[in-house]
Design a protein around this motif. Structure first.
Motif, mmCIF file in Angstrom:
data_model
loop_
_atom_site.group_PDB
_atom_site.id
_atom_site.type_symbol
_atom_site.label_atom_id
_atom_site.label_comp_id
_atom_site.label_asym_id
_atom_site.label_seq_id
_atom_site.Cartn_x
_atom_site.Cartn_y
_atom_site.Cartn_z
ATOM 1 N N LEU A 31 -1.156 9.461 -1.272
ATOM 2 C CA LEU A 31 -0.551 11.069 -2.469
ATOM 3 C C LEU A 31 -2.189 11.174 -3.537
ATOM 4 O O LEU A 31 -3.486 10.296 -3.913
ATOM 5 C CB LEU A 31 0.383 10.102 -3.521
ATOM 6 N N ALA A 32 -2.170 12.146 -3.946
ATOM 7 C CA ALA A 32 -3.434 12.222 -4.603
ATOM 8 C C ALA A 32 -3.266 11.880 -6.233
ATOM 9 O O ALA A 32 -3.996 11.567 -6.552
ATOM 10 C CB ALA A 32 -3.727 14.064 -4.633
ATOM 11 N N HIS A 33 -1.569 11.791 -6.478
ATOM 12 C CA HIS A 33 -1.693 10.797 -8.011
ATOM 13 C C HIS A 33 0.368 11.224 -7.959
ATOM 14 O O HIS A 33 0.660 11.829 -6.907
ATOM 15 C CB HIS A 33 -1.584 13.000 -9.272
ATOM 16 N N GLU A 34 0.975 10.508 -8.634
ATOM 17 C CA GLU A 34 2.506 10.136 -8.871
ATOM 18 C C GLU A 34 3.225 11.599 -8.241
ATOM 19 O O GLU A 34 2.620 12.809 -9.365
ATOM 20 C CB GLU A 34 2.950 9.149 -10.086
ATOM 21 N N PRO A 35 3.796 11.814 -7.894
ATOM 22 C CA PRO A 35 4.836 12.605 -7.486
ATOM 23 C C PRO A 35 5.746 13.501 -8.847
ATOM 24 O O PRO A 35 6.312 12.522 -9.983
ATOM 25 C CB PRO A 35 5.481 12.977 -6.418
ATOM 26 N N SER A 36 5.547 14.826 -9.459
ATOM 27 C CA SER A 36 6.225 15.820 -10.654
ATOM 28 C C SER A 36 6.992 16.253 -9.559
ATOM 29 O O SER A 36 7.390 16.628 -8.572
ATOM 30 C CB SER A 36 5.566 15.691 -11.411
ATOM 31 N N GLU A 37 8.417 16.634 -10.985
ATOM 32 C CA GLU A 37 8.758 17.983 -10.062
ATOM 33 C C GLU A 37 8.286 19.050 -9.990
ATOM 34 O O GLU A 37 8.438 19.769 -9.207
ATOM 35 C CB GLU A 37 10.233 18.633 -11.157
ATOM 36 N N GLU A 38 7.261 19.416 -10.680
ATOM 37 C CA GLU A 38 6.811 20.313 -10.547
ATOM 38 C C GLU A 38 6.110 20.811 -8.998
ATOM 39 O O GLU A 38 5.200 21.658 -8.057
ATOM 40 C CB GLU A 38 5.251 20.742 -10.878
ATOM 41 N N CYS A 63 1.190 17.108 -4.509
ATOM 42 C CA CYS A 63 0.784 16.069 -5.082
ATOM 43 C C CYS A 63 -0.063 14.664 -3.902
ATOM 44 O O CYS A 63 -0.115 14.051 -3.605
ATOM 45 C CB CYS A 63 1.772 14.887 -5.598
ATOM 46 N N VAL A 64 0.354 15.578 -2.946
ATOM 47 C CA VAL A 64 -0.339 14.893 -1.379
ATOM 48 C C VAL A 64 -2.165 15.853 -0.846
ATOM 49 O O VAL A 64 -2.143 16.659 -1.068
ATOM 50 C CB VAL A 64 0.636 15.590 -0.339
ATOM 51 N N ILE A 113 0.937 -1.394 -0.076
ATOM 52 C CA ILE A 113 0.020 0.298 0.207
ATOM 53 C C ILE A 113 1.210 0.969 -0.095
ATOM 54 O O ILE A 113 0.349 2.287 0.524
ATOM 55 C CB ILE A 113 -0.937 0.472 0.912
ATOM 56 N N GLY A 114 1.949 1.222 0.084
ATOM 57 C CA GLY A 114 2.887 2.411 0.014
ATOM 58 C C GLY A 114 4.322 2.047 0.715
ATOM 59 O O GLY A 114 4.589 0.759 0.338
ATOM 60 N N TYR A 115 4.822 2.637 1.118
ATOM 61 C CA TYR A 115 6.827 2.651 1.029
ATOM 62 C C TYR A 115 7.005 4.147 2.488
ATOM 63 O O TYR A 115 5.894 4.212 2.858
ATOM 64 C CB TYR A 115 7.305 3.504 0.316
ATOM 65 N N LYS A 116 7.449 3.139 2.952
ATOM 66 C CA LYS A 116 8.114 4.245 4.510
ATOM 67 C C LYS A 116 9.197 4.868 4.127
ATOM 68 O O LYS A 116 10.190 3.937 3.112
ATOM 69 C CB LYS A 116 8.602 3.101 5.561
ATOM 70 N N VAL A 117 9.448 6.205 4.810
ATOM 71 C CA VAL A 117 11.274 6.223 3.834
ATOM 72 C C VAL A 117 12.131 5.995 6.032
ATOM 73 O O VAL A 117 11.371 7.230 6.833
ATOM 74 C CB VAL A 117 11.336 8.372 3.960
ATOM 75 N N ALA A 169 -1.255 7.191 -7.170
ATOM 76 C CA ALA A 169 -2.523 7.483 -6.067
ATOM 77 C C ALA A 169 -3.421 6.952 -5.342
ATOM 78 O O ALA A 169 -3.000 5.916 -6.043
ATOM 79 C CB ALA A 169 -3.282 8.143 -7.208
ATOM 80 N N GLY A 170 -3.738 6.779 -4.045
ATOM 81 C CA GLY A 170 -3.669 6.269 -2.781
ATOM 82 C C GLY A 170 -2.530 5.340 -2.772
ATOM 83 O O GLY A 170 -2.971 5.507 -1.536
ATOM 84 N N GLN A 171 -1.323 5.572 -2.962
ATOM 85 C CA GLN A 171 0.232 5.621 -1.895
ATOM 86 C C GLN A 171 0.088 5.988 -0.810
ATOM 87 O O GLN A 171 -0.404 7.125 -0.658
ATOM 88 C CB GLN A 171 1.055 5.584 -2.079
ATOM 89 N N ILE A 172 0.545 5.419 0.751
ATOM 90 C CA ILE A 172 0.834 6.024 1.531
ATOM 91 C C ILE A 172 2.043 5.880 1.855
ATOM 92 O O ILE A 172 2.786 5.177 1.422
ATOM 93 C CB ILE A 172 -0.016 5.376 2.992
#
Length: 230
Positions: free
Chosen positions: A78-85, A95-96, A23-27, A193-196
């Motif tokens: 995430l609302a969508h895949e992160p981009s540089e913008e 993107c959050v 469902i996502g990743y941790k840092v 999108a949707g990942q935590i």
């Protein structure tokens, strides 16, 4: 480190084959405190599984964990895949969709003579699950408004264990998400999108050995709590 990342990637395939969902990743290892505790000098990442996500207020047995330790931190959806913008401005990236407090759970076991990044990564960055609060939508307030007003405090049975406040909390969200986006793309994958994403702890990694209620208060993002029993 390279071999360390190969192992949890293989484990992820096995877990997917038996029906589990990533469902996502941790840092991890984002702060000087945590890096000093674990003997690491750079960020690491691990995968999150739906079977290890819990709602605030859950009751968990200490017997389910190997030398349990917790972190209080902020996570994002995430609302969508992160981009540089999305990282062009300071504050929470655009993107959050949601920011919320979490209590991250760890199997705090390191078997080497000295802590090492390879072992830490091979064990999915010690990740054993997380408890999630409800959180807030940054767009409802404006992401830059959170910079100076954010704080995070960790309590055990109403006794303050650790705390932090100020711009570092939001800056960690920004820097961790940007770093993770690049790392995942280098592996030939992408965030969705949707990942935590658990963005990393600023306070210490805290061992839990006795029955207690752990609560994280993170205004303006909300609270989260868990009851641990032996």
């Amino acid at each position: 480190v390279a071999q360390g990342y190969e192992l949890p990637s293989t484990v992820a395939e096995l877990r997917r084959d038996r029906g589990e969902r990533i469902i996502g990743y941790k840092v991890g290892c984002t702060s000087p405190k945590i890096r000093a505790q674990l003997g690491i000098d750079h960020c690491v990442t691990g995968r999150l599984y739906g079977s290890e996500q819990h709602a605030s207020g859950v009751r968990l047995s200490l017997q389910k964990f190997a030398n349990l330790a917790i972190e209080g931190e902020l996570a994002v959806e995430l609302a969508h895949e992160p981009s540089e913008e999305d990282f062009a401005k300071i504050g929470i990236p655009t993107c959050v969709a949601r920011v919320f407090p979490v209590i991250e759970l760890h199997h705090h076991v390191m078997r080497g003579d000295q802590p090492s990044a390879g072992e830490l990564i091979a064990n999915n960055a010690l990740h054993a699950g997380f408890i999630a609060g409800a959180g807030v939508c940054p767009a409802d307030i404006g992401s830059e408004a959170f910079l100076d007003s954010s704080s995070l405090s960790i309590f055990a049975d109403n006794r303050l264990l650790d705390e932090c406040s100020g711009p570092t909390l939001v800056q960690t969200i920004h820097s961790s998400l940007k770093w993770l986006t690049e790392v995942v793309r280098d592996r030939g994958d992408r965030l969705r999108a949707g990942q935590i994403i658990l963005t990393g702890s600023i306070p210490n990694l805290i061992p839990i050995t006795d029955d207690c209620i752990i609560r994280v208060e993170a205004p303006p993002f909300g609270n989260v709590d868990v009851k641990f029993t032996t």
